[in-house]
Design an enzyme around this catalytic site. Sequence first.
Site, PDB file in Angstrom:
ATOM      1  N   LYS A 172      22.294  36.502   9.415  1.00 46.91           N
ATOM      2  CA  LYS A 172      21.987  36.518  10.845  1.00 46.91           C
ATOM      3  C   LYS A 172      23.006  37.407  11.544  1.00 46.91           C
ATOM      4  CE  LYS A 172      23.052  34.714  14.597  1.00 46.91           C
ATOM      5  NZ  LYS A 172      22.820  35.870  15.481  1.00 46.91           N
ATOM      6  N   GLU A 247      35.995  33.292   9.337  1.00 47.17           N
ATOM      7  CA  GLU A 247      36.930  34.370   9.712  1.00 47.17           C
ATOM      8  C   GLU A 247      36.832  34.490  11.233  1.00 47.17           C
ATOM      9  OE1 GLU A 247      38.958  35.611   7.703  1.00 47.17           O
ATOM     10  OE2 GLU A 247      38.077  35.468   5.705  1.00 47.17           O
ATOM     11  N   CYS A 281      39.183  41.958  15.597  1.00 54.28           N
ATOM     12  CA  CYS A 281      39.839  40.651  15.422  1.00 54.28           C
ATOM     13  C   CYS A 281      41.318  40.818  15.125  1.00 54.28           C
ATOM     14  CB  CYS A 281      39.162  39.881  14.295  1.00 54.28           C
ATOM     15  SG  CYS A 281      39.128  40.772  12.734  1.00 54.28           S
ATOM     16  N   GLU A 382      42.467  35.501  23.352  1.00 51.97           N
ATOM     17  CA  GLU A 382      41.943  36.733  22.760  1.00 51.97           C
ATOM     18  C   GLU A 382      41.066  37.451  23.795  1.00 51.97           C
ATOM     19  OE1 GLU A 382      38.832  36.520  19.760  1.00 51.97           O
ATOM     20  OE2 GLU A 382      39.850  38.062  18.595  1.00 51.97           O
TER      21      GLU A 382
HETATM   22  P1  NAD Z   1      30.535  35.077  18.397  1.00 49.71           P
HETATM   23  O1  NAD Z   1      31.278  33.908  17.839  1.00 49.71           O
HETATM   24  O2  NAD Z   1      30.044  34.982  19.786  1.00 49.71           O
HETATM   25  O3  NAD Z   1      29.257  35.409  17.496  1.00 49.71           O
HETATM   26  C1  NAD Z   1      29.363  35.683  16.115  1.00 49.71           C
HETATM   27  C2  NAD Z   1      28.025  35.379  15.449  1.00 49.71           C
HETATM   28  O4  NAD Z   1      27.764  33.986  15.551  1.00 49.71           O
HETATM   29  C3  NAD Z   1      26.834  36.080  16.108  1.00 49.71           C
HETATM   30  O5  NAD Z   1      25.901  36.436  15.119  1.00 49.71           O
HETATM   31  C4  NAD Z   1      26.278  34.982  17.001  1.00 49.71           C
HETATM   32  O6  NAD Z   1      24.909  35.161  17.326  1.00 49.71           O
HETATM   33  C5  NAD Z   1      26.493  33.756  16.123  1.00 49.71           C
HETATM   34  N1  NAD Z   1      26.543  32.471  16.827  1.00 49.71           N
HETATM   35  C6  NAD Z   1      26.918  32.242  18.099  1.00 49.71           C
HETATM   36  N2  NAD Z   1      26.830  30.921  18.375  1.00 49.71           N
HETATM   37  C7  NAD Z   1      26.397  30.312  17.241  1.00 49.71           C
HETATM   38  C8  NAD Z   1      26.131  28.961  16.877  1.00 49.71           C
HETATM   39  N3  NAD Z   1      26.274  27.962  17.747  1.00 49.71           N
HETATM   40  N4  NAD Z   1      25.709  28.696  15.616  1.00 49.71           N
HETATM   41  C9  NAD Z   1      25.576  29.691  14.721  1.00 49.71           C
HETATM   42  N5  NAD Z   1      25.808  30.997  15.005  1.00 49.71           N
HETATM   43  C10 NAD Z   1      26.220  31.294  16.242  1.00 49.71           C
HETATM   44  O7  NAD Z   1      31.496  36.338  18.205  1.00 49.71           O
HETATM   45  P2  NAD Z   1      31.244  37.853  18.662  1.00 49.71           P
HETATM   46  O8  NAD Z   1      31.424  37.954  20.134  1.00 49.71           O
HETATM   47  O9  NAD Z   1      29.985  38.353  18.060  1.00 49.71           O
HETATM   48  O10 NAD Z   1      32.444  38.580  17.915  1.00 49.71           O
HETATM   49  C11 NAD Z   1      33.738  38.625  18.411  1.00 49.71           C
HETATM   50  C12 NAD Z   1      34.623  37.585  17.734  1.00 49.71           C
HETATM   51  O11 NAD Z   1      34.579  37.745  16.313  1.00 49.71           O
HETATM   52  C13 NAD Z   1      36.068  37.736  18.122  1.00 49.71           C
HETATM   53  O12 NAD Z   1      36.619  36.477  18.398  1.00 49.71           O
HETATM   54  C14 NAD Z   1      36.711  38.337  16.889  1.00 49.71           C
HETATM   55  O13 NAD Z   1      38.086  38.088  16.764  1.00 49.71           O
HETATM   56  C15 NAD Z   1      35.910  37.705  15.800  1.00 49.71           C
HETATM   57  N6  NAD Z   1      36.000  38.481  14.555  1.00 49.71           N
HETATM   58  C16 NAD Z   1      36.743  37.981  13.519  1.00 49.71           C
HETATM   59  C17 NAD Z   1      36.906  38.726  12.348  1.00 49.71           C
HETATM   60  C18 NAD Z   1      37.725  38.197  11.189  1.00 49.71           C
HETATM   61  O14 NAD Z   1      37.568  38.708  10.086  1.00 49.71           O
HETATM   62  N7  NAD Z   1      38.582  37.222  11.381  1.00 49.71           N
HETATM   63  C19 NAD Z   1      36.293  39.975  12.229  1.00 49.71           C
HETATM   64  C20 NAD Z   1      35.541  40.458  13.307  1.00 49.71           C
HETATM   65  C21 NAD Z   1      35.393  39.691  14.468  1.00 49.71           C
END
Ligand code: NAD
Length: 487
Positions: A172, A247, A281, A382
């Site tokens: 997804k 992650e 991230c 963040e």
């Molecule tokens: P997000 O948490 O809003 O969304 C990530 C994914 O989760 C998307 O596909 C979203 O549709 C899905 N999602 C959202 N709510 C959900 C739920 N309740 N159940 C299941 N899936 C759900 O994050 P974002 O805005 O897309 O990305 C930015 C974040 O990702 C930042 O906090 C960043 O630090 C983190 N990130 C971490 C890493 C790592 O390796 N640690 C790498 C890249 C990004």
Amino acid sequence: MADPILIGGEWKAGRAGVVTSIYPADGTVSGEVEGASPEDVDLAVAAGARAAADPAWRDKPQHERATVLYRISDIIKERHEELAQLQRRDNGKPISETRALVASAAGTFRYFGAVCETAENELTPSRGPYLTMSTWEPCGVVAAITPWNSPIASDAQKLAPALAAGNAVVLKPATNTPLVALELGRICLEAGLPPGLISVLPGAGRTVGNALIQHPDVGMVSFTGGTSTGIAIAHMAADKMMPSVLELGGKSPTIVFDDADLDHAVNGVIFGIFSSAGQSCIAGSRLFVDRKIYDAFMDKLVAKTAALRVGDPAGEDTQIGPQISESHRESIEGYVARAREEGGTVLIGGERPTGGVYDQGFFYTPTIVGGLTNAATVCQEEIFGPVLCALPFDGEDDLIEQANESIYGLACGLWTRDYKRAWRVGRRVRAGTIWINTYKLFSISTPFAGHRMSGWGVEKGRLGMRNYMRQKSFYWGMNEGPIPWAD
Ligand code: NAD
């Protein structure tokens, strides 16, 4: 008419609304795809469970399974430029960065093909007249949920080890960036992956993501995204005793000691925070500089930041593209306003650039804020944008206290010529990755893990594939004699 999506290996219309990918550099539509519904999740999971259990795949020798991953890697390489341009359209990253992410995805499939081919089960030391062994088997159907900031690389980082381990995957992608994920699904099929093993379901996290995680036949979830989403997913996974790899977010310190090569450090600090327009991230978003060199270093840093090339992501020499969306840019603006309210001084940036291309997209200038303490909101939360908070430190103990004063623990950069100090400080900082005189350097063969609220579980490295597997132990009785208690 929206494009079909990959449900259980077949290209079909989804049963939810259309998902639109917007090009962040000018707000035009990059593509429209069907959105998946919970019913589509059911179909994808059922097809995945069937395909993963099919002896034609389940019992295929590892070296043969590996050839499919090698082929995926080859096709990604063959279509390198096209995929890089597609991802640029999907999330607005500069083309130089999206090319690197495509190369990384190809390397990830090759690496996990090799891990698959060479993975061994264990014959454990016997403690009596019996033989003991421990084998690894797939979890079945894996839910892979990814964010928008580096889609092709983070999708590959989950698909490759999960498929190498023998699972089916339902991917997804983030709602902003469905295009590259669907193309990766197409490549998997073209490479000869049995169709049911891969589904790509764009759609809202709360509907598609939740339905996937809560599905009784999904055996593992691998998630990359924000910490608050990760916590919600961890709860859902715990409710069904399902393993998870999470992650999550970060607020990483990057530390400059007084003996550092200052020009090298300036470049590293700038790259650490402003590449990907800060949407990373591992962004080095908290800068700690030895007070003895603070003013001199900040002068150099501000001057170099002023020369960064912000602009059209299609430009070959563009360093910083737009933010992913208008709402994300507004969130960054809110943080900079908060920094000002809390007494911070904006040393450079802190505004939308104007004129020409800037007026069409979601651009924000690289920003450095000084004059705050580490307790300030912008030093603790963040921002996920091009905002660097600069803080002085006095000695190693003060530094460690400030650097570790964070709920996160993803990464840390150290700039010093003293290798003993780098080792000493690197061991005391609470973070999963420590970079010394470099930043954002990545190798697929080196494990990556977030500490504290930055997540749990490990991606990359040989053991990265084991996340997607369960251990099973076998005891073989070798004693022909009587069973002691029963006979
Ligand atoms: P997000 O948490 O809003 O969304 C990530 C994914 O989760 C998307 O596909 C979203 O549709 C899905 N999602 C959202 N709510 C959900 C739920 N309740 N159940 C299941 N899936 C759900 O994050 P974002 O805005 O897309 O990305 C930015 C974040 O990702 C930042 O906090 C960043 O630090 C983190 N990130 C971490 C890493 C790592 O390796 N640690 C790498 C890249 C990004």
